[in-house]
Design a protein around this motif. Structure first.
Motif, mmCIF file in Angstrom:
data_model
loop_
_atom_site.group_PDB
_atom_site.id
_atom_site.type_symbol
_atom_site.label_atom_id
_atom_site.label_comp_id
_atom_site.label_asym_id
_atom_site.label_seq_id
_atom_site.Cartn_x
_atom_site.Cartn_y
_atom_site.Cartn_z
ATOM 1 N N UNK A 276 0.838 -1.194 0.000
ATOM 2 C CA UNK A 276 0.000 0.000 0.000
ATOM 3 C C UNK A 276 0.871 1.241 0.000
ATOM 4 N N UNK A 277 0.544 2.171 -0.882
ATOM 5 C CA UNK A 277 1.222 3.466 -0.937
ATOM 6 C C UNK A 277 0.171 4.549 -1.143
ATOM 7 N N UNK A 278 0.483 5.752 -0.680
ATOM 8 C CA UNK A 278 -0.403 6.893 -0.898
ATOM 9 C C UNK A 278 -0.182 7.527 -2.265
ATOM 10 N N UNK A 279 0.978 7.258 -2.870
ATOM 11 C CA UNK A 279 1.309 7.913 -4.127
ATOM 12 C C UNK A 279 1.840 9.322 -3.930
ATOM 13 N N UNK A 280 2.449 9.579 -2.774
ATOM 14 C CA UNK A 280 2.989 10.906 -2.467
ATOM 15 C C UNK A 280 4.479 10.951 -2.820
ATOM 16 N N UNK A 281 5.019 12.127 -3.063
ATOM 17 C CA UNK A 281 6.425 12.234 -3.470
ATOM 18 C C UNK A 281 7.412 11.586 -2.495
ATOM 19 N N UNK A 282 7.163 11.648 -1.198
ATOM 20 C CA UNK A 282 8.104 11.096 -0.225
ATOM 21 C C UNK A 282 8.361 9.607 -0.465
ATOM 22 N N UNK A 283 7.350 8.890 -0.929
ATOM 23 C CA UNK A 283 7.515 7.447 -1.151
ATOM 24 C C UNK A 283 8.530 7.169 -2.254
ATOM 25 N N UNK A 284 8.408 7.876 -3.371
ATOM 26 C CA UNK A 284 9.364 7.648 -4.461
ATOM 27 C C UNK A 284 10.711 8.300 -4.153
ATOM 28 N N UNK A 285 10.699 9.441 -3.474
ATOM 29 C CA UNK A 285 11.955 10.118 -3.137
ATOM 30 C C UNK A 285 12.818 9.271 -2.204
ATOM 31 N N UNK A 286 12.179 8.587 -1.254
ATOM 32 C CA UNK A 286 12.924 7.797 -0.267
ATOM 33 C C UNK A 286 12.968 6.321 -0.642
ATOM 34 N N UNK A 287 11.992 5.856 -1.431
ATOM 35 C CA UNK A 287 11.969 4.462 -1.866
ATOM 36 C C UNK A 287 11.341 3.514 -0.861
ATOM 37 N N UNK A 288 10.102 3.785 -0.476
ATOM 38 C CA UNK A 288 9.430 2.913 0.487
ATOM 39 C C UNK A 288 7.944 2.832 0.183
ATOM 40 N N UNK A 289 7.294 1.848 0.794
ATOM 41 C CA UNK A 289 5.836 1.721 0.741
ATOM 42 C C UNK A 289 5.302 2.043 2.129
ATOM 43 N N UNK A 290 4.055 2.457 2.194
ATOM 44 C CA UNK A 290 3.444 2.725 3.498
ATOM 45 C C UNK A 290 3.248 1.436 4.282
ATOM 46 N N UNK A 291 2.916 0.350 3.579
ATOM 47 C CA UNK A 291 2.676 -0.918 4.265
ATOM 48 C C UNK A 291 2.889 -2.067 3.297
ATOM 49 N N UNK A 292 3.207 -3.210 3.874
ATOM 50 C CA UNK A 292 3.353 -4.424 3.083
ATOM 51 C C UNK A 292 2.850 -5.607 3.900
ATOM 52 N N UNK A 293 2.066 -6.445 3.230
ATOM 53 C CA UNK A 293 1.546 -7.649 3.884
ATOM 54 C C UNK A 293 2.577 -8.764 3.724
ATOM 55 N N UNK A 294 2.806 -9.489 4.814
ATOM 56 C CA UNK A 294 3.679 -10.653 4.817
ATOM 57 C C UNK A 294 2.920 -11.767 5.532
ATOM 58 N N UNK A 295 2.257 -12.622 4.772
ATOM 59 C CA UNK A 295 1.400 -13.637 5.383
ATOM 60 C C UNK A 295 0.226 -12.969 6.066
ATOM 61 N N UNK A 296 0.044 -13.271 7.348
ATOM 62 C CA UNK A 296 -1.053 -12.690 8.113
ATOM 63 C C UNK A 296 -0.695 -11.351 8.759
#
Length: 134
Positions: free
Chosen positions: A8-28
């Motif tokens: 999950x990402x918001x699509x805001x500049x900080x995500x691409x500028x820093x290279x991260x996602x807001x959240x990621x599911x790993x199993x449960x």
């Protein structure tokens, strides 16, 4: 195979500028990056205003939870980063109790000297376990 809804990402500049996602599911489990009081466009409208930032941070947390169909009761742990913790400890505790109601996740609160954005006073990272009752 992971689906696009697993990240999950918001699509805001900080995500691409820093290279991260807001959240990621790993199993449960859903691992959520530090949330802060961004507005819908990725702006930071309340520099220096702790109460407004904390409310905005909780709203951001709810937005991530909603994306995954999860609830606050499924948050198993959180880490809060607070600038001037001594000054903001009581407000942090009060808001935490209000946000979670009777639910008690594992929590760590760290006092820090600064956060990423000028005037940013709080950030909260958390983990969700979707096996818990919603």
């Amino acid at each position: 195979m992971a689906s696009t809804s697993d990240v999950f990402s918001y699509g805001i500049p900080a995500e691409s500028d820093f290279g991260y996602a807001q959240a990621i599911r790993s199993g449960d489990l859903i691992h959520v990056s530090g949330q802060l009081a961004f507005d819908e466009d990725g702006g930071f409208p309340h520099p220096g205003d702790f109460a407004a930032q904390l409310a905005g941070t909780h709203a951001a947390m709810d937005r991530v939870l909603a994306h995954y169909g999860a609830t606050r009761r499924q948050i198993v742990s959180q880490t809060l980063y607070v600038v001037e913790l001594g000054r903001h400890a009581a407000a942090t505790a009060q808001a935490n109790l209000a946000y979670f109601g009777g639910h008690r996740p594992a929590s760590t609160v760290l006092g820090v000297t600064e956060l990423t954005l000028p005037g940013q006073l709080v950030e909260i990272a958390f983990v969700v376990d979707t096996r818990l009752p919603a």
